[in-house]
Design an enzyme around this catalytic site. Sequence first.
Site, PDB file in Angstrom:
ATOM      1  N   ASP A 307       0.824  -1.219   0.000  1.00  0.00           N
ATOM      2  CA  ASP A 307       0.000   0.000   0.000  1.00  0.00           C
ATOM      3  C   ASP A 307       0.857   1.269   0.000  1.00  0.00           C
ATOM      4  OD1 ASP A 307      -2.322   1.469   0.019  1.00  0.00           O
ATOM      5  OD2 ASP A 307      -2.520   1.449   2.196  1.00  0.00           O
ATOM      6  N   GLU A 310       2.231   4.965  -4.276  1.00  0.00           N
ATOM      7  CA  GLU A 310       2.229   5.853  -5.467  1.00  0.00           C
ATOM      8  C   GLU A 310       3.576   6.580  -5.602  1.00  0.00           C
ATOM      9  OE1 GLU A 310      -0.202   5.648  -3.124  1.00  0.00           O
ATOM     10  OE2 GLU A 310      -1.385   4.334  -4.432  1.00  0.00           O
ATOM     11  N   ASP A 420      -9.280   3.204  -2.250  1.00  0.00           N
ATOM     12  CA  ASP A 420     -10.221   3.700  -1.232  1.00  0.00           C
ATOM     13  C   ASP A 420     -11.521   4.236  -1.829  1.00  0.00           C
ATOM     14  OD1 ASP A 420      -8.163   2.992   0.368  1.00  0.00           O
ATOM     15  OD2 ASP A 420      -7.532   5.036   0.842  1.00  0.00           O
TER      16      ASP A 420
HETATM   17  C1  GLC Z   1      -4.899   3.306   2.677  1.00  0.00           C
HETATM   18  C2  GLC Z   1      -5.384   2.026   2.018  1.00  0.00           C
HETATM   19  C3  GLC Z   1      -6.475   1.399   2.836  1.00  0.00           C
HETATM   20  C4  GLC Z   1      -5.966   1.140   4.233  1.00  0.00           C
HETATM   21  C5  GLC Z   1      -5.443   2.429   4.855  1.00  0.00           C
HETATM   22  C6  GLC Z   1      -4.758   2.206   6.184  1.00  0.00           C
HETATM   23  O1  GLC Z   1      -5.875   4.265   2.684  1.00  0.00           O
HETATM   24  O2  GLC Z   1      -5.810   2.276   0.718  1.00  0.00           O
HETATM   25  O3  GLC Z   1      -6.925   0.222   2.251  1.00  0.00           O
HETATM   26  O4  GLC Z   1      -6.976   0.618   5.033  1.00  0.00           O
HETATM   27  O5  GLC Z   1      -4.494   3.020   3.997  1.00  0.00           O
HETATM   28  O6  GLC Z   1      -3.677   1.371   6.037  1.00  0.00           O
END
Ligand code: GLC
Length: 682
Positions: A307, A310, A420
Site C-alpha cells: 500500500d 504511489e 479507497d
Molecule cells: C490506505 C489504504 C487502505 C488502508 C489504509 C490504512 O488508505 O488504501 O486500504 O486501510 O491506507 O492502512
Amino acid sequence: MIQKYVFGKPIETGAVVQEIPETKSEILVMNQNVMEDKVVLFCKMEEEDIIYGLGEQVRGINKRGFSYISDATDDPIHTEGKHSLYGAHNFLIVNGRKIFGIFVDNPGKVVFDVGETSMETLTITTGKDCVIYIIEGESLKEVVKQFRQLIGRSYIAPKWAFGYQQSRWGYENEKDIREVVSGYQENGIPLEAVYLDIDYMEGYKDFTVDKEKFPKFSEFVEELKEQQIHLVPIIDAGVKVEEGYSIYEEGIANDYFCKDEEGENFTAAVWPGKVHFPDVLNAKAREWFGGKYRYLMEQGIDGFWNDMNEPAIFYSEKNLKKVIEEISAMKDKNLDIHSFFYLKDLVCSLSNSSKDYASFYHNMNGRKICHKDVHNLYGFYMTKAAAKAFEKIDPEKRVLLFSRSSYIGMHRYGGIWTGDNHAWWQQLLMSIQQMPSLNMCGILYTGSDIGGFGGDTTKDLLLRWLEFGIFTPLMRNHSAAGTRKQEVYQFGDTTDFRNIIRIRYALIPYLYSEFMKAALEDEMYFRPLAFDYPEDKQAKRVEDQLMVGESIMIAPVYTQNAVGRYVYLPEEMLMVCMTSPEEKRFEVLEKGHHYISVSLNEVVFFVKKNHVLLLAALNEKVKTTADLEQASYEWIGYVPEKAEYLFYQDDGISKKYLSKKNWKVCKFTKEDFSNGYLKKEN
Ligand code: GLC
C-alpha cells in the site's frame, strides 16, 4: 500485428516482455507532433467509435467524453471529475472503422484526452522519451491477446485467494481477529482470510509486529491456518526514520533510499511520521527490500497487500517547513477572501505534491533519475521486489500479492485492488466498469473494497455489492477506521449474506477455471459485451453488464431500492436466479431487452446458448476453498444442441499450471439436460 515506435531516449520500464523490432516510419493510424519536450498523437473519432481501456480509471467502459491522466495518486474520492487514480494503465483500444490498440510506455505523466476538448478528437500527450506500440487486429479480442502476449502472463493467485476475505482498518490485535473469525464461523459463513491493516505493526514500521498486540505471532498464524484461514498483512512503501530500527539502519548504511537534490535521503511523512522511500528502481535496493518479506513468511504468512506506493506523501520535511513559515507570517493578519483561500490551499497542497515528486531521485543502474519522470513505476517495482523475493524463498509456491499503485507490467507480479472507494451506489457501478478495462491491461486478480471503504455502508448496498463481488477474483470486504462496522454479521439476520457467499463458493470451480484460462491464454475474464458480440450495435452500448468467462453474462443491480433492472440479451440465454446454492430458478429469455426482477437476496446471471458451467454441490461442511475438494459437482447447462467445456483444476498452490492433468474436456449433448438445466456429476 504490433508496431513499435521509439521517441527520444526512453527509460526501460519493464512493461514489455517481447522483443519487437523498431519501426522507423511514422505511425500510420494516428497523426503525430513531435516537439522538444513532448510527443502528441491524435486521431479523429467517428461518431460511432468506441474507446476502451485505461485500466483503473473513473467513468464508463467506453472512455469517450473525458480526459484521463496517468499520474498515480493517493486520492480517496473517486468521483467522476477525477482524472487520476492509483494506477497508470496507458493502453487503449480504438474500436472504429479500424480496430487498433495503443500502448504508451512512458512512466511519467501521460494525458489521454478522449474527446473532452473536442468531441471528435482523441489526443494523447506524453513526455518526449517514450515507446509507443500500435497493435492492429481483426477483432477486439485479438488486439487484447496480442497486447497481453507483448506484456507477459498475468499473475496467478493461490486458489485460497478466491475465497471470501474480510478486512478492516482497525483490527488491532489477536482478540479482534478472533472475534471476526468466530463471527463468521458462528454464522456458518465461509471465510478464507482476515487482513492485518497498519495496526498490527509496531509504530507503523514495516516488517515489525507489535508484540503487545500479537505476543506469539507465528503461533497465532498457525492457529488460524489450522482453521484454513490466512492472515494477510499490509506493507507500506515508507520506511520509518528511527535510530535502532534495523530496516532504517540497513537502508541508510547501504544507500538504499531515494535521495533529494543535495544527495541526502529524501524525507517525507506517512503513517509513522517521517519516512524514507526504498529506491525500488535500484536493483540492489529492490532485492534488499523484497528480502524483508521473509521475516513475515517465516512466521507462516503467505499473502501480502502493498500500500501507499504511489508513493503517497502526507508532507515532505522541506515543504512542511516552508508552509509553516508562511502560515506563521499570517498570524494576527486580517485574512481576506484571497489570503484565506490561499491558506486553506497551502495546507492541502502539502500532500502528494507534484513539487515533492520533482524533488527526489532514483539510482537506476547508476543513472540518476528524477522521480517525476518515473513516478508511475513505484508501485510496480515495490511489488516486483516482493514477488522476486517470493520466487527465491519458495520458488514453487504461489503467494497472494496485490498492490494499490501499478503500471502495466506489474500484472506479472501481483494483482491490484481499486483503492479507497466509498460506500456509495455509484462506486459499485464504477467497480463493475473498471473490471474489463483492468483485464485488458493484464490485471486479472482484482476487485474493489466490497461494501465501500469510506463512509458508512448499508445492508442493501453491501448485499448488492456482494452479489457482484462473488464474480470478482479478489472478493474482499474492507472498510476504513471510524466507519460503521462492515463484517456481514453486523447487520442482523445473516441468512442472505450466508447464502450469497456460499453461492460464491459454489461458483469457484467455474470462476477459477475461467480465471486460469484467461491468465494462461492471455485473455480477458471480464469482457464488455461488444467483445463477444461485435456485430450487435446495441451490445456495443451496454455499460453495466459483463461477460464472465466463456459461458455467462452478469447484469448486477447497482441502484438503491431497485427490485430489478433492465437487461439486454444479445442472444437467447438461460436466466439463472439463485437465492442459495441449493435454490435455483431457470428461465429461457429471448434476445432483446427485458425487465427482470432481482430481489435483494438474489444472484442472477445468464448462460449462453450451448454453454455450461459447473458448480460445486456444497454441503454444510464447506467453509473454505480447501473443503471444495471433497464436494461433488453439478452442471448448469443451456444445451439445445451440444456443448463443450474445458474444465481447469489444479492443486491451487503450486505453479505447475500447464500439467496435462489439470485440463479436462467435458462434452455434453441435449440429452444430458433432458430433464431441464441441471446435471449432477456422480
Ligand atoms: C490506505 C489504504 C487502505 C488502508 C489504509 C490504512 O488508505 O488504501 O486500504 O486501510 O491506507 O492502512
